[in-house]
Design a protein around this motif. Structure first.
Motif, PDB file in Angstrom:
ATOM      1  N   ASP A  19      -4.861   7.258   0.778  1.00  0.00           N
ATOM      2  CA  ASP A  19      -3.797   7.854   1.616  1.00  0.00           C
ATOM      3  C   ASP A  19      -4.101   8.121   3.380  1.00  0.00           C
ATOM      4  OD1 ASP A  19      -2.624   7.902  -0.770  1.00  0.00           O
ATOM      5  OD2 ASP A  19      -2.990  10.212  -0.904  1.00  0.00           O
ATOM      6  N   ALA A  20      -5.499   8.155   3.423  1.00  0.00           N
ATOM      7  CA  ALA A  20      -5.808   8.778   4.734  1.00  0.00           C
ATOM      8  C   ALA A  20      -6.009   7.397   5.640  1.00  0.00           C
ATOM      9  CB  ALA A  20      -7.195   9.363   4.850  1.00  0.00           C
ATOM     10  N   PHE A  21      -6.405   6.331   5.184  1.00  0.00           N
ATOM     11  CA  PHE A  21      -6.281   5.009   5.665  1.00  0.00           C
ATOM     12  C   PHE A  21      -4.860   4.720   6.084  1.00  0.00           C
ATOM     13  CE2 PHE A  21     -10.451   3.571   3.649  1.00  0.00           C
ATOM     14  CZ  PHE A  21     -11.300   4.070   4.746  1.00  0.00           C
ATOM     15  N   ALA A  22      -3.852   4.841   5.142  1.00  0.00           N
ATOM     16  CA  ALA A  22      -2.463   4.574   5.240  1.00  0.00           C
ATOM     17  C   ALA A  22      -2.093   5.507   6.542  1.00  0.00           C
ATOM     18  CB  ALA A  22      -1.833   4.789   4.132  1.00  0.00           C
ATOM     19  N   GLU A  23      -2.181   6.656   6.515  1.00  0.00           N
ATOM     20  CA  GLU A  23      -1.713   7.660   7.257  1.00  0.00           C
ATOM     21  C   GLU A  23      -2.425   7.150   8.832  1.00  0.00           C
ATOM     22  OE1 GLU A  23       0.081  10.357   7.528  1.00  0.00           O
ATOM     23  OE2 GLU A  23       0.072  11.366   5.533  1.00  0.00           O
ATOM     24  N   GLN A  24      -3.580   6.909   8.820  1.00  0.00           N
ATOM     25  CA  GLN A  24      -4.325   6.300  10.155  1.00  0.00           C
ATOM     26  C   GLN A  24      -3.495   4.942  10.575  1.00  0.00           C
ATOM     27  OE1 GLN A  24      -8.456   6.654  10.689  1.00  0.00           O
ATOM     28  NE2 GLN A  24      -8.294   7.597   8.643  1.00  0.00           N
ATOM     29  N   ALA A  25      -3.357   4.034   9.895  1.00  0.00           N
ATOM     30  CA  ALA A  25      -2.422   2.913  10.137  1.00  0.00           C
ATOM     31  C   ALA A  25      -1.208   3.160  10.608  1.00  0.00           C
ATOM     32  CB  ALA A  25      -2.641   1.956   8.779  1.00  0.00           C
ATOM     33  N   LEU A  26      -0.338   3.978   9.972  1.00  0.00           N
ATOM     34  CA  LEU A  26       0.999   4.128  10.203  1.00  0.00           C
ATOM     35  C   LEU A  26       0.945   4.753  11.650  1.00  0.00           C
ATOM     36  CD1 LEU A  26       2.381   5.548   6.958  1.00  0.00           C
ATOM     37  CD2 LEU A  26       3.082   3.332   7.983  1.00  0.00           C
ATOM     38  N   VAL A  71       0.763  -1.254   0.125  1.00  0.00           N
ATOM     39  CA  VAL A  71       0.072   0.020  -0.070  1.00  0.00           C
ATOM     40  C   VAL A  71       0.962   1.204   0.061  1.00  0.00           C
ATOM     41  CG1 VAL A  71      -1.917   1.233   1.177  1.00  0.00           C
ATOM     42  CG2 VAL A  71      -1.748  -1.215   1.172  1.00  0.00           C
ATOM     43  N   LYS A  72       1.774   1.346   0.889  1.00  0.00           N
ATOM     44  CA  LYS A  72       2.782   2.362   0.925  1.00  0.00           C
ATOM     45  C   LYS A  72       3.248   2.873  -0.203  1.00  0.00           C
ATOM     46  CE  LYS A  72       6.107   4.524   3.968  1.00  0.00           C
ATOM     47  NZ  LYS A  72       7.003   4.308   5.051  1.00  0.00           N
ATOM     48  N   SER A  73       4.049   1.703  -0.913  1.00  0.00           N
ATOM     49  CA  SER A  73       4.879   1.895  -2.152  1.00  0.00           C
ATOM     50  C   SER A  73       4.107   1.824  -3.377  1.00  0.00           C
ATOM     51  CB  SER A  73       5.894   0.683  -2.265  1.00  0.00           C
ATOM     52  OG  SER A  73       6.724   0.813  -3.352  1.00  0.00           O
ATOM     53  N   MET A  74       3.048   1.016  -3.566  1.00  0.00           N
ATOM     54  CA  MET A  74       2.564   0.858  -4.739  1.00  0.00           C
ATOM     55  C   MET A  74       0.993   1.735  -4.767  1.00  0.00           C
ATOM     56  SD  MET A  74       4.344  -1.104  -6.170  1.00  0.00           S
ATOM     57  CE  MET A  74       5.653  -2.233  -6.299  1.00  0.00           C
ATOM     58  N   LEU A  75       0.470   2.106  -3.739  1.00  0.00           N
ATOM     59  CA  LEU A  75      -0.966   2.435  -4.032  1.00  0.00           C
ATOM     60  C   LEU A  75      -1.291   3.603  -3.529  1.00  0.00           C
ATOM     61  CD1 LEU A  75      -2.596  -0.821  -3.294  1.00  0.00           C
ATOM     62  CD2 LEU A  75      -2.499   0.509  -5.679  1.00  0.00           C
TER      63      LEU A  75
END
Length: 522
Positions: A456-463, A429-433
Motif C-alpha cells: 500500500d505504501a509503495f502504491a501511495e508513493q507511486a500515485l 496493483v491498485k485493484s487487485m493487490l
C-alpha cells in the motif's frame, strides 16, 4: 514465443482493407453482457458494448493503449492537485442535446450512486475530491494529494447525458432508457442473452463509422461462433477457440487476426478468513484453520501448477505462461521474472512444512463462459492440485452467477482474468493487490483480501509521483513484493484471435475489445 504466435495468425490489417461503403455488420461475441448501464459493472463484455455508444474524455488507442484525445481535446496539470480538461465544442448526444462540462461532472459522480455493483467503477473516481466547472467546455478535477494516474482513470469512465439519465436506475438502462451517449453508434435494443442492436450515429463528432447497422450477437458457445462464421451468418467473431484455429487458417473463406492480450488469467485465494467456506478436510468437513493464509501453502499451489502444460494442451499454444501482471516490456513489469516452474516434490514439501503433509480438500470456482477455455483451465488445475494432496473439486458457473457470488466473497479459491487496460501495472496493483478500502476505491477487485501495508505504501508513493522513472520503480517494488507473497497467483496471458469472412478485416486490439468501428470490408 510471442512473435511466433502473432506471426502465425496475423494477417495485415491494411492488406485486407477495402473501400468503405454503407452496409450492415453482424459480429459474433464470445461473452454475454449483464447490463446496458455503462457504470454498473466493470467487466470486459459490458465495456465492449458501451464503447460503441459512449465516449471517454481520454481514450486508449488500439495498439498499445496509448492515451489520445476523446471528448477532451486537451488537458493540463494546473498544479500538483489540479487537472484541467478542455472539452470538444459542438458534440451532441444521441438525443440532440449538447455535451458540456455538467455532463462530465455528473458522469464522475454517478458511479458512487450505483447500488450492488459486482465491479464498481469507483476504482477510477474515488480519488477526485472536487469537480470544478470552469465554463461550459472546461472542467477541473482536484485531488486531496498529488495523483499521477488521473489520465489513466478518466480513460475508463464513460460520459453519459445528465439530462437523459438523472434519476434512472441500472434496470432502467436495461429497458433502453438513458442509453444516450456521444459515441459512433446509437442504441436500438438489447435482447438479453441474444444480441445488442445498434444504428450508426450520423452526427458523430469523430470518424464516421462504416456500418449503417450493427448486430452484436451473443454466441457464447465456441462451436456456435465458428459455425455462424462459416455459414456467413456473421462476418466477424471474437474468441476463436484454439482447437479451431488450424481449420480456419486453412479455409479460403476465412481470415485470422491475433495479438497477445494484456489480460492476465490468475487465481485469487482467501487470505482473510480464519475459516474459509470451501476449504475442508478430506472428508468434506470445513477446517477450523484456513491454510490459504499460509504463504507456504500458496507457494505450494503455484508450484503444483504446470503452466507450460496448460499453454500447450489446454490453450494449444495460444497463451504465454507468466509470473508477471502484464507481458514483459509494459510499464512497471519486472525484467526477467518468469513463470513459476512446476515442481511436485517441492510443492509437497511446502505443504508438509506448513503442517498439511496429508493435504486437505478444496473447491475452485470460476466462470464457464468468460475467458478462453476457462472451465477446462479450472479442471486442469484441480487435477494438478490433487496430485500434491489438495483434493480439489470444481464449480464452473455462468459468469453472471459467478461474478455475483464472488462480489459477496462466497468463494475460497477463484480463477479470474483482468485486462491491463493501458498496459500499466498500476491497474492491477491498485485493484487487485492493495488492501481493500471502499472509501479510497482501493482493492475493489481484491476478493482474496490480500493485504500488506508495504505494498500500500509503495502504491501511495507511486500515485503521488509525477516523475515517470521514479513512479515505475515504485510500481515495480509494489508488484514484486505482492507477487513474492502470492497476493494472486499468475497463470498466463491470453493470445486473442479474431476471425472474419473473406473480404473483411479486423485490427486486433491488445485490450481485447471487439469493436465494429475497427472492422473494414465489403
Amino acid at each position: 514465443m510471442l512473435k511466433k504466435i502473432v506471426a502465425a495468425f496475423a494477417v495485415s490489417f491494411f492488406a485486407w482493407c477495402l473501400p468503405l461503403h454503407a452496409a450492415d455488420l453482424t459480429m459474433g461475441m464470445a461473452f454475454d453482457v449483464t447490463s446496458m448501464d455503462p457504470h454498473y459493472h466493470l467487466v470486459g463484455p459490458n465495456v465492449n458494448v458501451s464503447m460503441h455508444i459512449f465516449d471517454f474524455l481520454v481514450t486508449p488507442d488500439r495498439e498499445k493503449g496509448k492515451l489520445i484525445p476523446g471528448l477532451a481535446e486537451s488537458w493540463s496539470v494546473v498544479d500538483e492537485l489540479t487537472w484541467e480538461f478542455k472539452l470538444r465544442k459542438g458534440v451532441k448526444f444521441h438525443d440532440g442535446s449538447e455535451f458540456t462540462a455538467e455532463d462530465v461532472a455528473y458522469s464522475f459522480d454517478r458511479p458512487a450512486t450505483i447500488l450492488n455493483s459486482p465491479g464498481p467503477f469507483t476504482l477510477y473516481t474515488k480519488q477526485i475530491a472536487e469537480k470544478i466547472i470552469v465554463d461550459k467546455y472546461t472542467i477541473r478535477f482536484k485531488t486531496a494529494k498529488p495523483y499521477a494516474l488521473m489520465l489513466s482513470d478518466v480513460s475508463n469512465v464513460f460520459i453519459v447525458s445528465k439530462k437523459a439519465t438523472a434519476g434512472l436506475s441500472s434496470e432502467d438502462f436495461n429497458s433502453g432508457k438513458g442509453v444516450v451517449g456521444t459515441g459512433p453508434y446509437k442504441f436500438v435494443q438489447w435482447k438479453r442473452g441474444d444480441r445488442v442492436e445498434l444504428a450508426r450515429n450520423d452526427s458523430y463528432w469523430g470518424k464516421r463509422p462504416q456500418w449503417d447497422r450493427v448486430s452484436l450477437r451473443m454466441l457464447t458457445t465456441p462451436s456456435a461462433r465458428v459455425a455462424a462464421l462459416l455459414a456467413g451468418d456473421v462476418q466477424v467473431i471474437e474468441g476463436v477457440p484454439p482447437a479451431d484455429i488450424a481449420q480456419l487458417k486453412a479455409n479460403p473463406d476465412a481470415r485470422l487476426f491475433s495479438t497477445v492480450s494484456n489480460r492476465l488469467i490468475f487465481l485469487e485465494v482467501d487470505q482473510l478468513r480464519d475459516k474459509s467456506p470451501y476449504v475442508t478436510d478430506k472428508n468434506g468437513k470445513q477446517l477450523d484453520k484456513n491454510p490459504l493464509k499460509d504463504l507456504r501453502v500458496r507457494q505450494a499451489i503455484s508450484k503444483a501448477i504446470n503452466r507450460a502444460a496448460i499453454v500447450d494442451r489446454v490453450m494449444e499454444g495460444n497463451a504465454i505462461a507468466t509470473g508477471q501482471l502484464l507481458p514483459e516490456g509494459y510499464f512497471g513489469t519486472l525484467p526477467g521474472l518468469k513463470a513459476d516452474i512446476a515442481d511436485i516434490a517441492a510443492a509437497k514439501k511446502l505443504l508438509a512444512d506448513a503442517g498439511y503433509a496429508d493435504g486437505f480438500g478444496l473447491t475452485i470456482h470460476g466462470p464457464s463462459d468468460r475467458y478462453v477455455n476457462d472451465a477446462k483451465i479450472i479442471q486442469t488445475i484441480a487435477q494438478m492440485l490433487t496430485r500434491i494432496g489438495i483434493v480439489t473439486k470444481v464449480e464452473a458457473l455462468p459468469s453472471a452467477v459467478f461474478f455475483s457470488r464472488m462480489s459477496k466473497q462466497e468463494f475460497s479459491v477463484m480463477m479470474l482474468g483482468w485486462g491491463g487496460g493501458l498496459g500499466h501495472v498500476s491497474t492491477f496493483v491498485k485493484s487487485m493487490l492493495t488492501t481493500y478500502n471502499a472509501e479510497k476505491g482501493w482493492g475493489t477487485g481484491n476478493y482474496g483480501r490480500y493485504s500488506n501495508p508495504k505494498v500500500d505504501a509503495f502504491a501511495e508513493q507511486a500515485l503521488a509521483t509525477i516523475d515517470t522513472g521514479k513512479q515505475e520503480k515504485l510500481w515495480q517494488q509494489a508488484s514484486q513484493l505482492a507477487l513474492s507473497e502470492f497476493g494472486l497467483i499468475p497463470l498466463h496471458h491470453q493470445v486473442n484471435v479474431w476471425a472474419t469472412r473473406k473480404g473483411y478485416a479486423y485490427f486486433p486490439r491488445t485490450d481485447e475489445r471487439s469493436l465494429a468501428m475497427e472492422v473494414s470490408g465489403k
